[in-house]
Scaffold this active site. Sequence first.
Site, PDB file in Angstrom:
ATOM      1  N   GLY A  55       0.875  -1.180   0.097  1.00 39.53           N
ATOM      2  CA  GLY A  55       0.030  -0.052   0.014  1.00 39.53           C
ATOM      3  C   GLY A  55       0.821   1.149  -0.041  1.00 39.53           C
ATOM      4  O   GLY A  55       2.147   1.280   0.347  1.00 39.53           O
ATOM      5  N   CYS A  83       5.281  -6.146   1.668  1.00 35.92           N
ATOM      6  CA  CYS A  83       5.594  -4.589   1.918  1.00 35.92           C
ATOM      7  C   CYS A  83       5.064  -4.061   2.763  1.00 35.92           C
ATOM      8  O   CYS A  83       5.176  -4.264   3.884  1.00 35.92           O
ATOM      9  CB  CYS A  83       5.114  -3.995   0.299  1.00 35.92           C
ATOM     10  N   TYR A  84       3.995  -3.134   2.514  1.00 38.70           N
ATOM     11  CA  TYR A  84       3.057  -2.580   3.820  1.00 38.70           C
ATOM     12  C   TYR A  84       2.428  -3.674   4.549  1.00 38.70           C
ATOM     13  O   TYR A  84       2.395  -3.140   6.052  1.00 38.70           O
ATOM     14  CB  TYR A  84       1.950  -1.652   3.074  1.00 38.70           C
ATOM     15  N   HIS A 170       8.056  -7.415  -3.642  1.00 39.81           N
ATOM     16  CA  HIS A 170       6.946  -7.937  -4.202  1.00 39.81           C
ATOM     17  C   HIS A 170       7.014  -9.036  -5.059  1.00 39.81           C
ATOM     18  O   HIS A 170       7.595  -9.026  -6.078  1.00 39.81           O
ATOM     19  CB  HIS A 170       6.461  -6.828  -5.140  1.00 39.81           C
ATOM     20  N   GLU A 172       4.852 -10.750  -6.283  1.00 42.70           N
ATOM     21  CA  GLU A 172       3.694 -10.826  -7.520  1.00 42.70           C
ATOM     22  C   GLU A 172       4.161 -10.329  -8.949  1.00 42.70           C
ATOM     23  O   GLU A 172       3.315 -10.666  -9.916  1.00 42.70           O
ATOM     24  CB  GLU A 172       2.352 -10.321  -6.890  1.00 42.70           C
ATOM     25  N   SER A 225     -22.030  -7.134 -26.596  1.00 44.66           N
ATOM     26  CA  SER A 225     -21.420  -6.256 -27.072  1.00 44.66           C
ATOM     27  C   SER A 225     -20.584  -6.546 -28.352  1.00 44.66           C
ATOM     28  O   SER A 225     -19.751  -5.696 -28.927  1.00 44.66           O
ATOM     29  CB  SER A 225     -20.572  -5.573 -26.153  1.00 44.66           C
ATOM     30  N   GLY A 226     -20.361  -7.943 -28.447  1.00 49.67           N
ATOM     31  CA  GLY A 226     -19.436  -8.322 -29.708  1.00 49.67           C
ATOM     32  C   GLY A 226     -17.942  -8.805 -28.928  1.00 49.67           C
ATOM     33  O   GLY A 226     -17.003  -9.053 -29.703  1.00 49.67           O
ATOM     34  N   ASP A 229     -16.057 -10.698 -23.086  1.00 48.50           N
ATOM     35  CA  ASP A 229     -16.688 -11.054 -21.787  1.00 48.50           C
ATOM     36  C   ASP A 229     -18.219 -11.280 -22.143  1.00 48.50           C
ATOM     37  O   ASP A 229     -18.814 -12.495 -21.454  1.00 48.50           O
ATOM     38  CB  ASP A 229     -16.697  -9.889 -21.055  1.00 48.50           C
ATOM     39  N   LYS A 371      -9.553 -11.485 -16.895  1.00 48.82           N
ATOM     40  CA  LYS A 371      -9.589 -11.480 -18.552  1.00 48.82           C
ATOM     41  C   LYS A 371      -9.024 -12.964 -19.023  1.00 48.82           C
ATOM     42  O   LYS A 371      -9.669 -13.578 -19.813  1.00 48.82           O
ATOM     43  CB  LYS A 371      -9.203 -10.403 -19.174  1.00 48.82           C
TER      44      LYS A 371
END
Length: 515
Positions: A55, A83-84, A170, A172, A225-226, A229, A371
Site C-alpha cells: 500500500g 511490503c506494507y 513484491h 507478485e 457487445s461483440g 466477456d 480476463k
Amino acid sequence: MQHELILILDFGSQYTQLIARRVREQGVYCEIVPFHLSLEKILEKKPKGVILSGGPNSVYEEDAPTIENGFYEQINAPILGICYGMQLLAKDLNGQVSPSNKREYGHAKLKVLSGVTRLFDELPFELDVWMSHGDHVVALPQGFHTTATTGDVVTAIENDEKRIYAVQFHPEVSHTPLGKEILRNFLFNICGCRGDWTAAQFIKEEIEKIRSIVGENDKVVCGLSGGVDSTVAAVLVHEAIGDRQTCIFVNNGLLRADEFETTLALYEKALHLNVRGVDASADFYSVLNGVSDPETKRKAIGGKFIDIFDAEANKIGGDVKWLVQGTLYPDVIESVSLRGASVTIKSHHNVGGLPEKMNLKLIEPLRELFKDEVRLIGKDLGIPDEILQRHPFPGPGLAVRILGDITKEKVELLQRADRIFIEELHNFGIYNDVWQAFAVLLPIQSVGVMGDFRTYERAIALRAVTSTDGMTADWARLPHEFLQSVSSRITSEIRGINRVVYDISSKPPSTIEWE
C-alpha cells in the site's frame, strides 16, 4: 463444491490484483477484500490463508489503514505480509518500523540467510527481487527471525510457530523472477492448498448454479457487445438453459468497421445463440449530437442503450426475470472503494447499470474472473479465436476514441484508420503480441502536403499496449517498419487524414483509453 480460499486484504497497492492473478494461476481460488472488512466476516469465509497487500501509506501516518484488533490471534490460518503488509504486522506485533533514508525502488539482490525458512524452501540463496517502499522493519516482533536481507535491510521475516510470514519486496510482479515459487511455497507448503481451481471445474459449477437459480419457466435476456466477456457469459448461460436466453446485440453506430454484421452472423451460425440484432445507430447519433465531455458521452450512450434494450426485452414476451452481464472481477474491484467515497476515473458500463424499471435479477457468471481466465473458459466452451483473441473494446465504443463531439463522418474516418491498424497487426503477425491496439481521432487539424497541394486535415493517434489484466500497461514497442506501413496506408488511403502519431504513455500515469 466449496473451494479452498486465499483471502487478500487490500491496503491500496497498485499490485493487489497481480497478487490475485498469481494465486489463481496456480489453481488456487482467491478473493480481494478491503482491509477494513470486519474480522467476523473474514472468519466466516474460513480462508486457508491470508495475504496482506502492499500500500502507499506509512504505518505511522495518522489515517494509515489497519486491521481489527484480535486479527492475528483469531485468524487460524497462515498469514503472508507483502511490503506494507510486512510493516503493518511488524508494528502490530510490537516490532519497530522506521522511515528509510531514501525510498528503495526497483531491482535489488536478496540474500536468503542460512537456517530454517519455509517461504524460500528449495530456492537459491540469492534472488533478484523488486522493491517499492519508503519504510522498513528495524526491530523484529518477539518470536520472529530474519530469513532474507538486501544489504543491511531486513527483507523477509518468519514466525513458523504462529504461521506468520512477511516479505518487504513484491513477489507478485514479473520483476521478481522467482516470485511465483515463493507464493507457491506459501500456498502449498504452508497453507496446504490442493489447487482445485480450474476452467473445466468452473464451467461445470457455474452451469449447475445457473440451472438452480433460474426457474423452469423463467426467461433470460443478455446484452451482447461483440466482445469476449459478454460472449463467454452468453454461451455459458446458453449451455445451462438453451434458448430460454434471448441475446440482444445492438448496433450503436460506434462499433468497428463491419463489426455488427460479421459478429451477428458468427453468433447465429457458429455459436447457435438465440440472438436479435438491432440497428439503432441513428438513435445514438441523436443523443450524442454536440456532446464532447467524456463522462457525458458514456452516460448518454448508457442511457440510450438501456432504453433500446428495455424496449427489445419487452418484445420477447413471457416471464423475463433475469439479465446476463459480462461483469469481470476487475470491474467489481475498481467499483468498490477501499475507504468509502473515492474518485471515479471513469464509469464502468456494466457495473451497477441495471435499469430499475426493468426489475430484473442479475446473472453475472464471470464476476469472479480475470480476463485471461475468461479466455480459457471461452476456449473450453468452443468459442472461436476470432472472438476470444479480440482486443478489449470499450462499452461506449468509438465515442471515447473520438476526442470532442461525435459525427457520422468522424466515426467513418476512425473506423477506416482503425481497420488499417488492425489489418497491419495481423499482416505482420503481431496482433496477439499486444493486449490492446486502436486508433484515436484527435480534435486537431494540421498542415500537410499531398503532391503539389497544401492540406489542412485531421490527425490520428495510434495506441498499442502490453498488459496482463489491463490494470497496469506499458506501451508496445512495435517495429518501426510496421509503424511506417500503418502510417503510409492511413495517409494514402483515407482522404481527410494527413498525420499519424504514436502514443508512448504507460498506465499509470495514463489510462489505456484516451477518454
